[in-house]
Design a protein around this motif. Structure first.
Motif, PDB file in Angstrom:
ATOM      1  N   SER A  18       0.851  -1.189   0.000  1.00  0.00           N
ATOM      2  CA  SER A  18       0.000   0.000   0.000  1.00  0.00           C
ATOM      3  C   SER A  18       0.884   1.235   0.000  1.00  0.00           C
ATOM      4  O   SER A  18       1.829   1.333   0.783  1.00  0.00           O
ATOM      5  N   LEU A  19       0.570   2.161  -0.900  1.00  0.00           N
ATOM      6  CA  LEU A  19       1.301   3.421  -1.017  1.00  0.00           C
ATOM      7  C   LEU A  19       0.320   4.564  -0.904  1.00  0.00           C
ATOM      8  O   LEU A  19      -0.789   4.485  -1.417  1.00  0.00           O
ATOM      9  N   GLY A  20       0.752   5.636  -0.244  1.00  0.00           N
ATOM     10  CA  GLY A  20      -0.118   6.787  -0.087  1.00  0.00           C
ATOM     11  C   GLY A  20       0.641   8.086  -0.248  1.00  0.00           C
ATOM     12  O   GLY A  20       1.875   8.121  -0.252  1.00  0.00           O
ATOM     13  N   ILE A  21      -0.110   9.152  -0.364  1.00  0.00           N
ATOM     14  CA  ILE A  21       0.479  10.481  -0.458  1.00  0.00           C
ATOM     15  C   ILE A  21       0.782  10.932   0.963  1.00  0.00           C
ATOM     16  O   ILE A  21      -0.126  11.070   1.786  1.00  0.00           O
ATOM     17  N   GLY A  22       2.056  11.109   1.265  1.00  0.00           N
ATOM     18  CA  GLY A  22       2.469  11.463   2.617  1.00  0.00           C
ATOM     19  C   GLY A  22       2.106  10.361   3.594  1.00  0.00           C
ATOM     20  O   GLY A  22       1.882   9.211   3.227  1.00  0.00           O
ATOM     21  N   GLU A  23       2.058  10.751   4.867  1.00  0.00           N
ATOM     22  CA  GLU A  23       1.742   9.775   5.915  1.00  0.00           C
ATOM     23  C   GLU A  23       0.247   9.548   6.087  1.00  0.00           C
ATOM     24  O   GLU A  23      -0.172   8.493   6.559  1.00  0.00           O
ATOM     25  N   THR A  24      -0.559  10.534   5.714  1.00  0.00           N
ATOM     26  CA  THR A  24      -2.001  10.426   5.988  1.00  0.00           C
ATOM     27  C   THR A  24      -2.882  10.708   4.786  1.00  0.00           C
ATOM     28  O   THR A  24      -4.098  10.599   4.886  1.00  0.00           O
ATOM     29  N   GLY A  25      -2.292  11.064   3.639  1.00  0.00           N
ATOM     30  CA  GLY A  25      -3.089  11.392   2.454  1.00  0.00           C
ATOM     31  C   GLY A  25      -3.688  10.172   1.798  1.00  0.00           C
ATOM     32  O   GLY A  25      -3.565   9.039   2.279  1.00  0.00           O
ATOM     33  N   ARG A  26      -4.308  10.394   0.694  1.00  0.00           N
ATOM     34  CA  ARG A  26      -5.039   9.377  -0.055  1.00  0.00           C
ATOM     35  C   ARG A  26      -4.138   8.201  -0.436  1.00  0.00           C
ATOM     36  O   ARG A  26      -2.991   8.367  -0.828  1.00  0.00           O
ATOM     37  N   LEU A  27      -4.673   6.983  -0.326  1.00  0.00           N
ATOM     38  CA  LEU A  27      -3.982   5.776  -0.804  1.00  0.00           C
ATOM     39  C   LEU A  27      -4.016   5.782  -2.324  1.00  0.00           C
ATOM     40  O   LEU A  27      -5.058   6.011  -2.929  1.00  0.00           O
ATOM     41  N   VAL A  28      -2.868   5.519  -2.946  1.00  0.00           N
ATOM     42  CA  VAL A  28      -2.800   5.453  -4.399  1.00  0.00           C
ATOM     43  C   VAL A  28      -2.539   4.029  -4.892  1.00  0.00           C
ATOM     44  O   VAL A  28      -2.744   3.730  -6.058  1.00  0.00           O
ATOM     45  N   VAL A  29      -2.079   3.157  -4.008  1.00  0.00           N
ATOM     46  CA  VAL A  29      -1.942   1.720  -4.256  1.00  0.00           C
ATOM     47  C   VAL A  29      -2.451   1.048  -2.992  1.00  0.00           C
ATOM     48  O   VAL A  29      -2.007   1.373  -1.893  1.00  0.00           O
ATOM     49  N   ASP A  30      -3.403   0.132  -3.145  1.00  0.00           N
ATOM     50  CA  ASP A  30      -4.045  -0.462  -1.978  1.00  0.00           C
ATOM     51  C   ASP A  30      -3.932  -1.986  -1.995  1.00  0.00           C
ATOM     52  O   ASP A  30      -4.605  -2.662  -2.771  1.00  0.00           O
ATOM     53  N   ARG A  31      -3.030  -2.528  -1.186  1.00  0.00           N
ATOM     54  CA  ARG A  31      -2.844  -3.965  -0.958  1.00  0.00           C
ATOM     55  C   ARG A  31      -2.585  -4.774  -2.233  1.00  0.00           C
ATOM     56  O   ARG A  31      -3.224  -5.786  -2.483  1.00  0.00           O
ATOM     57  N   VAL A  32      -1.629  -4.340  -3.018  1.00  0.00           N
ATOM     58  CA  VAL A  32      -1.238  -5.044  -4.241  1.00  0.00           C
ATOM     59  C   VAL A  32      -0.277  -6.171  -3.883  1.00  0.00           C
ATOM     60  O   VAL A  32       0.572  -6.016  -3.005  1.00  0.00           O
ATOM     61  N   GLY A  33      -0.417  -7.285  -4.561  1.00  0.00           N
ATOM     62  CA  GLY A  33       0.498  -8.390  -4.345  1.00  0.00           C
ATOM     63  C   GLY A  33       0.708  -9.210  -5.597  1.00  0.00           C
ATOM     64  O   GLY A  33      -0.213  -9.383  -6.396  1.00  0.00           O
ATOM     65  N   PHE A  34       1.924  -9.666  -5.790  1.00  0.00           N
ATOM     66  CA  PHE A  34       2.251 -10.568  -6.886  1.00  0.00           C
ATOM     67  C   PHE A  34       3.629 -11.164  -6.624  1.00  0.00           C
ATOM     68  O   PHE A  34       4.395 -10.648  -5.812  1.00  0.00           O
ATOM     69  N   GLN A  35       3.906 -12.257  -7.316  1.00  0.00           N
ATOM     70  CA  GLN A  35       5.207 -12.917  -7.208  1.00  0.00           C
ATOM     71  C   GLN A  35       5.732 -13.189  -8.615  1.00  0.00           C
ATOM     72  O   GLN A  35       4.946 -13.410  -9.536  1.00  0.00           O
ATOM     73  N   VAL A  36       7.055 -13.179  -8.728  1.00  0.00           N
ATOM     74  CA  VAL A  36       7.706 -13.547  -9.982  1.00  0.00           C
ATOM     75  C   VAL A  36       8.764 -14.588  -9.649  1.00  0.00           C
ATOM     76  O   VAL A  36       9.639 -14.352  -8.818  1.00  0.00           O
ATOM     77  N   ARG A  37       8.635 -15.745 -10.264  1.00  0.00           N
ATOM     78  CA  ARG A  37       9.604 -16.823 -10.071  1.00  0.00           C
ATOM     79  C   ARG A  37      10.510 -16.915 -11.305  1.00  0.00           C
ATOM     80  O   ARG A  37      10.180 -16.392 -12.354  1.00  0.00           O
ATOM     81  N   ALA A  38      11.618 -17.592 -11.171  1.00  0.00           N
ATOM     82  CA  ALA A  38      12.559 -17.762 -12.277  1.00  0.00           C
ATOM     83  C   ALA A  38      11.832 -18.295 -13.504  1.00  0.00           C
ATOM     84  O   ALA A  38      11.038 -19.228 -13.405  1.00  0.00           O
ATOM     85  N   GLY A  39      12.070 -17.669 -14.645  1.00  0.00           N
ATOM     86  CA  GLY A  39      11.475 -18.104 -15.899  1.00  0.00           C
ATOM     87  C   GLY A  39      10.073 -17.596 -16.159  1.00  0.00           C
ATOM     88  O   GLY A  39       9.524 -17.832 -17.234  1.00  0.00           O
ATOM     89  N   GLU A  40       9.479 -16.895 -15.201  1.00  0.00           N
ATOM     90  CA  GLU A  40       8.125 -16.392 -15.371  1.00  0.00           C
ATOM     91  C   GLU A  40       8.123 -14.968 -15.931  1.00  0.00           C
ATOM     92  O   GLU A  40       9.062 -14.209 -15.725  1.00  0.00           O
ATOM     93  N   ILE A  41       7.027 -14.655 -16.596  1.00  0.00           N
ATOM     94  CA  ILE A  41       6.747 -13.295 -17.027  1.00  0.00           C
ATOM     95  C   ILE A  41       5.432 -12.924 -16.376  1.00  0.00           C
ATOM     96  O   ILE A  41       4.450 -13.657 -16.483  1.00  0.00           O
ATOM     97  N   VAL A  42       5.416 -11.805 -15.669  1.00  0.00           N
ATOM     98  CA  VAL A  42       4.212 -11.363 -14.978  1.00  0.00           C
ATOM     99  C   VAL A  42       3.826  -9.989 -15.498  1.00  0.00           C
ATOM    100  O   VAL A  42       4.680  -9.110 -15.622  1.00  0.00           O
ATOM    101  N   ALA A  43       2.563  -9.816 -15.819  1.00  0.00           N
ATOM    102  CA  ALA A  43       2.056  -8.524 -16.279  1.00  0.00           C
ATOM    103  C   ALA A  43       1.235  -7.889 -15.164  1.00  0.00           C
ATOM    104  O   ALA A  43       0.427  -8.563 -14.528  1.00  0.00           O
ATOM    105  N   VAL A  44       1.476  -6.620 -14.933  1.00  0.00           N
ATOM    106  CA  VAL A  44       0.666  -5.850 -13.990  1.00  0.00           C
ATOM    107  C   VAL A  44      -0.286  -5.027 -14.851  1.00  0.00           C
ATOM    108  O   VAL A  44       0.149  -4.169 -15.619  1.00  0.00           O
ATOM    109  N   VAL A  45      -1.578  -5.320 -14.727  1.00  0.00           N
ATOM    110  CA  VAL A  45      -2.575  -4.746 -15.611  1.00  0.00           C
ATOM    111  C   VAL A  45      -3.575  -3.932 -14.801  1.00  0.00           C
ATOM    112  O   VAL A  45      -3.970  -4.330 -13.711  1.00  0.00           O
TER     113      VAL A  45
END
Length: 173
Positions: A18-45
């Motif tokens: 989770s990423l936000g503007i400053g310490e208390t501002g609006r969240l701009v990324v909320d609980r994103v998760g993904f993994q990349v293993r050897a040989g994999e290609i992952v797209a963030v869409v």
């Protein structure tokens, strides 16, 4: 999962980021998760403005100054990004992990030839001498299907289309 079990450890593990503007501002990324293993290609869409670029920049430790991580974890090869020193992060970027932006003119320096820019990265992240760097650059450009890598070395970023610039950036990772 243990730190010693490299087959089970993802190369990149982002969880609950989770990423936000400053310490208390609006969240701009909320609980994103993904993994990349050897040989994999992952797209963030996602739609425009959904935080894809900010999440990717967080993986590199390159979020803008106003953006703060509010939660989550980023691990590279099982090691938390938070545990790395500034020097370790610099070595990681370009040496172990990289990012190709949608518009590569923002990544390519218009005042340097393509060859000079690619050589600079290799000089920072490898022990190759000048001849070794040149050979590696030619191989990288050939790998991404550029038909005249010798010409590309001497050319400037503005001499290529956006798609060709993306291929040049892909050669560098």
């Amino acid at each position: 999962m243990t730190g010693c079990d490299t087959a089970a450890t993802p190369l990149l593990d982002v969880s609950e980021l989770s990423l936000g503007i400053g310490e208390t501002g609006r969240l701009v990324v909320d609980r994103v998760g993904f993994q990349v293993r050897a040989g994999e290609i992952v797209a963030v869409v996602g739609e425009s403005g959904s935080g894809k670029t900010l999440a990717a920049r967080a993986v590199l430790g390159l979020t803008p100054p106003a953006i703060r991580r509010r939660g989550g974890r980023i691990r590279i090869d099982g090691r938390a990004l938070d545990d790395m020193t500034a020097r370790e992060l610099r070595a990681l970027r370009g040496g172990r992990i990289g990012m190709v932006f949608q518009e590569p003119m923002t990544s390519l320096n218009p005042s340097l030839t393509i060859g000079r820019q690619l050589e600079e990265a290799l000089a920072l992240h490898t022990g190759l001498d000048a001849a070794g760097r040149r050979a590696a650059i030619l191989a990288m450009l050939t790998r991404v299907g550029l038909s005249d890598p010798e010409r590309v070395l001497k050319a400037w970023p503005h001499e290529f289309s956006g798609g060709m610039r993306q291929r040049i950036m892909l050669a560098s990772v």
